[in-house]
Design an enzyme around this catalytic site. Structure first.
Site, PDB file in Angstrom:
ATOM      1  N   LYS A  87      -4.725  -3.244  -2.230  1.00 28.96           N
ATOM      2  CA  LYS A  87      -3.341  -2.955  -1.825  1.00 28.96           C
ATOM      3  C   LYS A  87      -3.109  -3.177  -0.330  1.00 28.96           C
ATOM      4  CE  LYS A  87      -2.640   0.411  -5.522  1.00 28.96           C
ATOM      5  NZ  LYS A  87      -2.243   1.786  -5.883  1.00 28.96           N
ATOM      6  N   ASN A 108       1.653  -3.295  -3.698  1.00 27.30           N
ATOM      7  CA  ASN A 108       1.063  -3.187  -5.035  1.00 27.30           C
ATOM      8  C   ASN A 108       1.766  -4.048  -6.080  1.00 27.30           C
ATOM      9  OD1 ASN A 108       3.423  -1.607  -5.550  1.00 27.30           O
ATOM     10  ND2 ASN A 108       2.301  -0.353  -7.035  1.00 27.30           N
ATOM     11  N   ALA A 149      -6.042   8.212   2.705  1.00 33.45           N
ATOM     12  CA  ALA A 149      -5.105   7.594   3.650  1.00 33.45           C
ATOM     13  C   ALA A 149      -5.028   6.089   3.437  1.00 33.45           C
ATOM     14  CB  ALA A 149      -5.527   7.903   5.089  1.00 33.45           C
ATOM     15  N   ALA A 237      -4.039  10.442  -8.699  1.00 35.68           N
ATOM     16  CA  ALA A 237      -3.517   9.085  -8.904  1.00 35.68           C
ATOM     17  C   ALA A 237      -4.443   8.227  -9.754  1.00 35.68           C
ATOM     18  CB  ALA A 237      -3.282   8.411  -7.555  1.00 35.68           C
TER      19      ALA A 237
END
Length: 281
Positions: A87, A108, A149, A237
């Site tokens: 990403k 993404n 992060a 996630a």
């Protein structure tokens, strides 16, 4: 051979066939086993009668630039989804990116234009917040503890900031990356309370793992599970496993848990629209 081909087509009459007219889309990842996007996207194509297919591409980080360059040259290729660990580097491989992707520092979802140009955006944050709201949770005013992060974590942070949370604590193994995310958030949301001191996990309403920790059995814990309590909401996630170690620990303490799949479900139509597989509203 021609007769055999005709017989096969008769046997599978009513099933969408992949032909030379089918538009191809992909998802780029390493590892690839955990992805859920092809199943979800192909079901969406079927639902809308779209002659397209999404397939998984297992691409190592060192090969990403070469693969992307090749995809630019495929005339029947419509675009792709980028996931771990692609990403962040995808930001510089696109010819054009949205303001959201530029602020977040990651891409993404990428559309391939007819001339081969790649146009990227970032939808993880929208998807995460949409997943919460689909479960009846309004994050406005919440205090959030965020692990990670990188690309997904950054997108989630920006999505939550846009949704009106009052505070985000960023916890990451690299202090420099935490500070960088804090700086980027402050530039766009100057009134948002931010911290990179991760000692007070229990003093938060929503705990989110946006990192990859928990994807493999050998992974370290993304945070100290002993500090989670039943009044917190806990989200992850990660798509696979569905019940990550974090979610299992949270569930055992009576927390409301939010797995990764709803984040995908909430953005799948937006992804298809950005890539041009579905028409805009």
């Amino acid at each position: 051979m021609i007769l055999e081909t005709l017989d096969v087509e008769k046997k599978i009459e009513g099933i969408r066939l992949i032909t030379g007219r089918t538009r191809v889309f992909g998802i780029l990842a390493d590892p690839i086993y955990h992805v859920k996007t092809p199943q979800t996207m192909n079901a969406l194509f079927d639902k809308h009668g779209v002659d397209s297919v999404m397939i998984p591409f297992h691409v190592k980080a060192e090969d990403l630039s070469a693969v992307v360059d090749g995809l630019k040259k495929m005339q029947n290729f419509g675009g792709f989804i980028a996931t771990v660990p692609h990403k962040s580097p995808m930001l510089e491989l696109c010819d054009q990116v949205s303001d959201a992707a530029r602020h977040i520092g990651a891409v993404n979802c990428v559309r391939r234009e007819e001339d081969g140009r790649l146009v990227g955006t970032m939808l993880d944050g929208i998807g995460f917040v949409g997943g919460l709201r689909a479960r009846g949770v309004n994050p406005t005013g919440m205090k959030v503890f965020l692990v990670g992060a990188g690309g997904a974590s950054s997108a989630i942070a920006f999505g939550l900031a846009d949704a009106g949370v009052r505070h985000i604590t960023i916890s990451n193994r690299s202090a420099a990356r935490s500070a960088d995310l804090q700086e980027r958030l402050s530039a766009v949301y100057p009134r948002l309370s931010l911290s990179t001191t991760d000692r007070d996990v229990e003093d938060h309403d929503l705990v989110v793992n946006g990192s990859t920790l928990g994807m493999r059995p050998s992974d370290a814990e993304p945070l100290d599970f002993r500090r989670i309590h039943g009044r917190q909401l806990v989200a992850d996630a990660i798509m696979e496993p569905v019940l990550t170690p974090l979610l299992a620990a949270a569930q055992s303490k009576g927390c409301a848990i939010f797995p990764g799949k709803p984040m995908l479900d909430s953005q799948i139509v937006l992804m298809a629209r950005h890539m041009g597989a579905l028409s805009p509203r």
